[in-house]
Design an enzyme around this catalytic site. Structure first.
Site, PDB file in Angstrom:
ATOM      1  N   SER A 290       0.833  -1.194   0.000  1.00  0.00           N
ATOM      2  CA  SER A 290       0.000   0.000   0.000  1.00  0.00           C
ATOM      3  C   SER A 290       0.868   1.244   0.000  1.00  0.00           C
ATOM      4  O   SER A 290       1.989   1.240   0.519  1.00  0.00           O
ATOM      5  CB  SER A 290      -0.899   0.020   1.239  1.00  0.00           C
ATOM      6  OG  SER A 290      -0.132   0.238   2.414  1.00  0.00           O
ATOM      7  N   ASP A 291       0.351   2.306  -0.597  1.00  0.00           N
ATOM      8  CA  ASP A 291       0.949   3.600  -0.338  1.00  0.00           C
ATOM      9  C   ASP A 291       0.701   3.915   1.132  1.00  0.00           C
ATOM     10  O   ASP A 291      -0.147   3.291   1.785  1.00  0.00           O
ATOM     11  CB  ASP A 291       0.344   4.670  -1.254  1.00  0.00           C
ATOM     12  CG  ASP A 291       1.264   5.863  -1.457  1.00  0.00           C
ATOM     13  OD1 ASP A 291       2.177   6.069  -0.628  1.00  0.00           O
ATOM     14  OD2 ASP A 291       1.077   6.605  -2.440  1.00  0.00           O
ATOM     15  N   TRP A 292       1.419   4.883   1.656  1.00  0.00           N
ATOM     16  CA  TRP A 292       1.396   5.140   3.097  1.00  0.00           C
ATOM     17  C   TRP A 292       0.020   5.664   3.526  1.00  0.00           C
ATOM     18  O   TRP A 292      -0.410   6.733   3.104  1.00  0.00           O
ATOM     19  CB  TRP A 292       2.514   6.108   3.442  1.00  0.00           C
ATOM     20  CG  TRP A 292       3.816   5.420   3.762  1.00  0.00           C
ATOM     21  CD1 TRP A 292       4.601   5.660   4.857  1.00  0.00           C
ATOM     22  CD2 TRP A 292       4.485   4.378   3.033  1.00  0.00           C
ATOM     23  NE1 TRP A 292       5.707   4.823   4.838  1.00  0.00           N
ATOM     24  CE2 TRP A 292       5.658   4.031   3.736  1.00  0.00           C
ATOM     25  CE3 TRP A 292       4.195   3.684   1.857  1.00  0.00           C
ATOM     26  CZ2 TRP A 292       6.540   3.034   3.308  1.00  0.00           C
ATOM     27  CZ3 TRP A 292       5.069   2.695   1.423  1.00  0.00           C
ATOM     28  CH2 TRP A 292       6.220   2.378   2.142  1.00  0.00           C
ATOM     29  N   SER A 293      -0.675   4.849   4.310  1.00  0.00           N
ATOM     30  CA  SER A 293      -2.036   5.113   4.791  1.00  0.00           C
ATOM     31  C   SER A 293      -3.080   5.025   3.688  1.00  0.00           C
ATOM     32  O   SER A 293      -4.171   5.583   3.808  1.00  0.00           O
ATOM     33  CB  SER A 293      -2.129   6.478   5.496  1.00  0.00           C
ATOM     34  OG  SER A 293      -1.252   6.520   6.603  1.00  0.00           O
ATOM     35  N   ALA A 294      -2.776   4.293   2.624  1.00  0.00           N
ATOM     36  CA  ALA A 294      -3.768   4.018   1.580  1.00  0.00           C
ATOM     37  C   ALA A 294      -4.488   2.705   1.833  1.00  0.00           C
ATOM     38  O   ALA A 294      -5.283   2.265   1.002  1.00  0.00           O
ATOM     39  CB  ALA A 294      -3.104   3.984   0.210  1.00  0.00           C
TER      40      ALA A 294
END
EC number: 3.2.1.21
Length: 873
Positions: A290-294
């Site tokens: 995941s992208d960061w906090s996605a």
């Protein structure tokens, strides 16, 4: 860990339960675009070159406990370890520290004694596969030497639908073929250095506005969901998915899913894009992070194809996680099948072995969170040991050489009426504009380069690195002029117009420097919330040019920018004798430019995007205001495949400088086009058929009692662990929605581990192998008709012939060196994918019966050679 992760998963499942036709209208009474579900998540099978790494991954994962597998899939939390993202470890099996992921696509972020490379857009301007590879290799070496396992780059998302999109500079070009080739070469270089490359941001992440709810709310937008990029199947395949297919075919180890939604399903839990397109159709063998906090759900994301959660916590430093303990719980209670977590771990370890991390790995020798030598082991909570966190390892090697070479090779000469190259005999040289000089706060004075002070050599956001030094144009030009016995006068305050006028009126040549910046949405610069507000020059740039041009009849304009800018009011002024686009050239900025200005390097770069007369020339504007109440803003990709030069061609609009344009200090001629069919009975397209093997499981799950927190463990506050507080799974989950019936939130077929049908367009990494069979050979003679040796970039375009197709699409290119008077025969081939269209009904690639043509020349609108293509199928 109290969070309604099952509730989120249930909402996700409901939103994809019924696939509906793409709808372009919005409002309370209108249906929105939906993303069709595709389950189960395909399990890796170690195809082709992945076989040995897959075998080794299976061997080690078979020895892991469930908690150890979960530890590999989940980051330990923001600022909990040294890297921007770091998984848990498996010390029992020799993985003594977690896998370290670190930004960025142009160098090591949050570090020191590292290089600052040219941006991706500059690599695109070189049109040089070898330079792309060498840059990737050099970056990979630096990341490896710092102890990084996963380089969070390169990027092909955004592709460049919007010329004012904030992060287009991180990628390469709005053309999928140019991007795909350079994307793949960069990946090969990184991974040949022993570091896992990450293809990002997958997919349709074309603007910064509304990419994250909290970020948007901070700017005053009342939304509750991130933007949805709504696209049709044909456009997805022929434009945005194209370079990711090249990345998978190149063997990329990781793919990062994006913040945005795709047809109203979040990018990191979208079963259509992750399970179907990436894993089933493209045959991706690595892992999805995941992208960061996605990461927005637990079960939903796991079943939809996410393999690694980064940075592990839901919000930075909140101590909560959708995975970690909750993923352990979900396997123990049967919500997530054991084979799915096994597949996550196998995919991660396969990439690990594929690039040789087991041979090259060293612990991270830097901290992302401080430049001090000593600090807390777990920075976010000031816990753990007070220890040495920065070893100050210099990893730059001799990379300044390749940085300088790429900087010069990416310098596009847009206009030249004879002013360049400079002779070195100029007595008085004016250097005018803030963009020529230094940032008064220092090259790294603005966090993540979040300002536009001094010369622009790098844009802003997480896609940046600290400069080890920055050679400004003013410094390099001054050194050059003085060494030649001349005089140089610089004014680097854009408000000092009268002083600029004085210098310009006395100068035999005036070099004017202007820029335009952009970046990631978490930083706003002068009201530009990541995306640019417009395409104008920054900081009074037009007035600077007007002032100098009116006082000097030999004005050379140098543009440092993230993409196209509006130049229509001055580009054809006769006093503007040359225009250069230098992009974002990195630490050797001034040296690279001087090499071109004084003719030590003959410019060969070609613009990787179109220069239009107005912003409206490019088509659809950025979505800058919510258009769906407080729900997900809806960004409809109604232009289809018609972006950049394809859009200009469709509108029959003449740009100022077309895609692929770039001048040289010599001239080139094109002749003797030859086209030859290579097809035979053995090259007929063969749709993939058959089915997979059943989903494999590795090792035993055990019981809840096996996964209690180890006795004597000193737990770190907010650190994400895989273990349980209790053998009572509901208590360990601490989820208010625990106990829902599966039918309420588990999509049909999501846990089916039986053999699954193979997709016709699949069959190998990158897609159906017969897509890549060469069908046509094309050759042309290129002649250096001038008096200076130099490189030329021949470009081959194809007309696909259909009534709704672009006039031409780029398919092949090269960069070849020619001495004065020298001729070379350039030969290339076209494969089936180059000539095919995506058939949305057949769900496969087909070569239509429409007559097709091949065009060869020096830009998208300078194509002197053309011929019909033989009919091949």
């Amino acid at each position: 860990m109290r969070f309604g992760w099952l509730e989120v998963a249930a909402l996700t499942a409901a939103s994809v339960a019924n696939a509906q036709v793409f709808d372009n209208s919005h409002g309370n009474n209108q249906e929105l675009a939906f993303s069709p579900p595709f389950y189960p998540s395909p399990w890796a099978d170690g195809q082709g070159e992945w076989a040995d790494a897959h075998r080794r991954a299976v061997e080690i994962v078979s020895q892991m406990t469930l908690a150890e597998k979960v530890n590999l899939t989940t980051g330990t939390g923001w600022e909990m370890d040294r890297c921007v993202g770091q998984t848990g470890s498996v010390p029992r099996l020799g993985i003594n520290w977690g896998l370290c992921g670190q930004d960025s696509p142009l160098g090591i972020r949050f570090s020191d004694l590292n290089s600052a490379f040219p941006a991706g857009t500059n690599v695109a301007a070189t049109w040089d596969k070898t330079l792309a590879y060498l840059r990737g290799k050099a970056m990979g070496e630096e990341f490896n030497d710092k102890g990084v396992d996963i380089l969070l780059g390169p990027a092909a998302g955004p592709l460049g639908k919007y010329p004012d999109g904030g992060r287009i500079w991180e990628g390469f070009s709005p053309d999928p073929a140019l991007t795909g080739v350079l994307f793949a070469e960069t990946i090969k270089g990184i991974q040949d250095a022993g570091v896992i490359a990450t293809a990002k941001h997958y997919i349709l992440n074309e603007q910064e506005h509304f990419r994250q709810v909290g970020e948007a709310q901070g700017y005053g937008y009342n939304i509750t969901e991130t933007i949805s990029s709504n696209v049709d199947d044909k456009t997805m395949h022929e434009l945005y998915l194209w370079p990711f297919a090249d990345a998978v075919r190149a063997g990329v180890g990781a793919v990062m899913c994006s913040y945005n939604q795709i047809n109203n399903s979040y990018g990191c839990q979208n079963s259509q894009t992750l399970n179907k397109l990436l894993k089933a159709e493209l045959g991706f063998q690595g892992f999805v992070m995941s992208d960061w906090s996605a990461h927005h759900s637990g079960v939903g994301a796991a079943l939809a194809g996410l393999d690694m959660s980064m940075p592990g916590d839901i919000s930075f430093d909140d101590g909560l996680s959708f995975w970690g303990t909750n993923l352990t719980v979900s396997v123990l209670n049967g919500t997530v099948p054991a084979w799915r977590v096994d597949d996550m771990a196998v995919r991660i370890m396969t990439a690990y072995y594929k690039v040789g991390r087991d041979r090259l790995r060293i612990p991270p020798n830097f901290s992302s969170w401080t430049r001090d030598e000593y600090g807390w082991e777990h920075s976010a909570v000031s816990e753990g040991a007070w220890t040495k966190v920065n070893d100050f390892v210099n990893v730059q090697r001799s990379h300044s050489q390749i940085i300088r070479e790429i900087g010069a090779a990416s310098t596009v000469l847009l206009k030249n009426t004879g002013a360049l190259p400079l002779t070195g005999k100029e007595v008085k040289v004016g250097v005018l504009g803030e963009d020529a000089g230094s940032n008064p706060w220092g090259a790294n004075g603005c966090p993540d380069r979040g300002c536009d002070n001094g010369t622009l050599a790098m844009a802003w956001g997480s896609g940046t690195a600290n400069f080890p030094y920055l050679v400004t144009p003013e410094q390099a030009i001054q050194r050059e002029v003085i060494s030649n016995g001349g005089n140089v006068f610089a004014v680097t305050d854009n408000g000092a117009l009268s002083q600029m006028a004085d210098v310009a009126s006395q100068s035999s040549v005036s070099l004017v420097f202007v820029n335009a910046d952009s970046g990631e949405g978490f930083i706003s610069v002068d009201g530009n919330e990541g995306d640019r507000k417009n395409l104008t020059l920054w900081k009074n740039g037009e007035a600077v040019i007007d002032t100098v041009v009116s006082h000097c009849n030999n004005t050379i304009v140098v543009i440092h920018s993230v993409g196209p800018v509006l130049i229509d009011r001055w580009y054809d002024n006769p006093n503007v004798t040359a225009i250069i686009w230098a992009g974002l050239p990195g630490q050797e900025s001034g040296n690279s430019l001087v090499d071109v200005l004084y003719g030590r390097v003959n410019p060969s770069a070609k613009t990787p995007f179109t220069w239009g007369k107005t912003r409206e020339s490019y088509g659809a504007p950025l979505l800058t205001e919510p258009n769906n109440g407080n729900g997900a803003p809806q960004d409809d990709f109604n232009e289809g495949v018609f972006i950049d030069y394809r859009h200009f061609d469709k509108r029959n609009e003449t740009p100022i400088y077309e895609f692929g344009h770039g001048l040289s200090y010599t001239t080139f001629g094109y002749s003797h086009l030859r086209v030859q069919a290579l097809n035979s009975s053995s090259s007929a397209y063969v749709p993939t058929s058959g089915e997979t093997k059943p989903a494999p499981t590795y090792g035993e799950i055990g019981s809840a009692a096996d996964y209690l927190y180890p006795e004597g463990l000193k737990r770190i506050t907010k650190f994400i662990y895989p273990w349980l507080n209790s053998t009572d799974l509901e208590d360990s989950s601490d989820d208010p929605n625990y106990g829902w019936e599966d039918s309420e939130y588990i999509p049909e077929g999501a846990r089916d581990g039986s053999p699954q049908p193979l997709l016709k367009a699949g069959g190998a990494p990158g897609g159906n192998p017969t897509l890549y069979q060469d069908l046509v050979r094309v050759s042309a003679t290129i002649t250096n008709t001038g008096n200076v040796a130099g490189y030329e970039v021949p470009q081959l375009y194809v007309s696909l012939g259909g009534p709704n197709e672009p006039r031409v699409v780029l398919r092949k290119f090269d960069r070849i060196f020619l001495a004065p008077g020298e001729q070379k025969v350039w030969t290339t081939t076209l494969n089936r994918r180059d000539l095919a269209n995506w058939d949305v009904e057949a769900q496969d690639w087909v070569i239509t019966k429409y007559p097709k043509k091949v065009h060869v020349g020096s830009s998208s609108r300078k194509l002197p050679l053309r011929a019909p293509l033989p009919r091949v199928y």
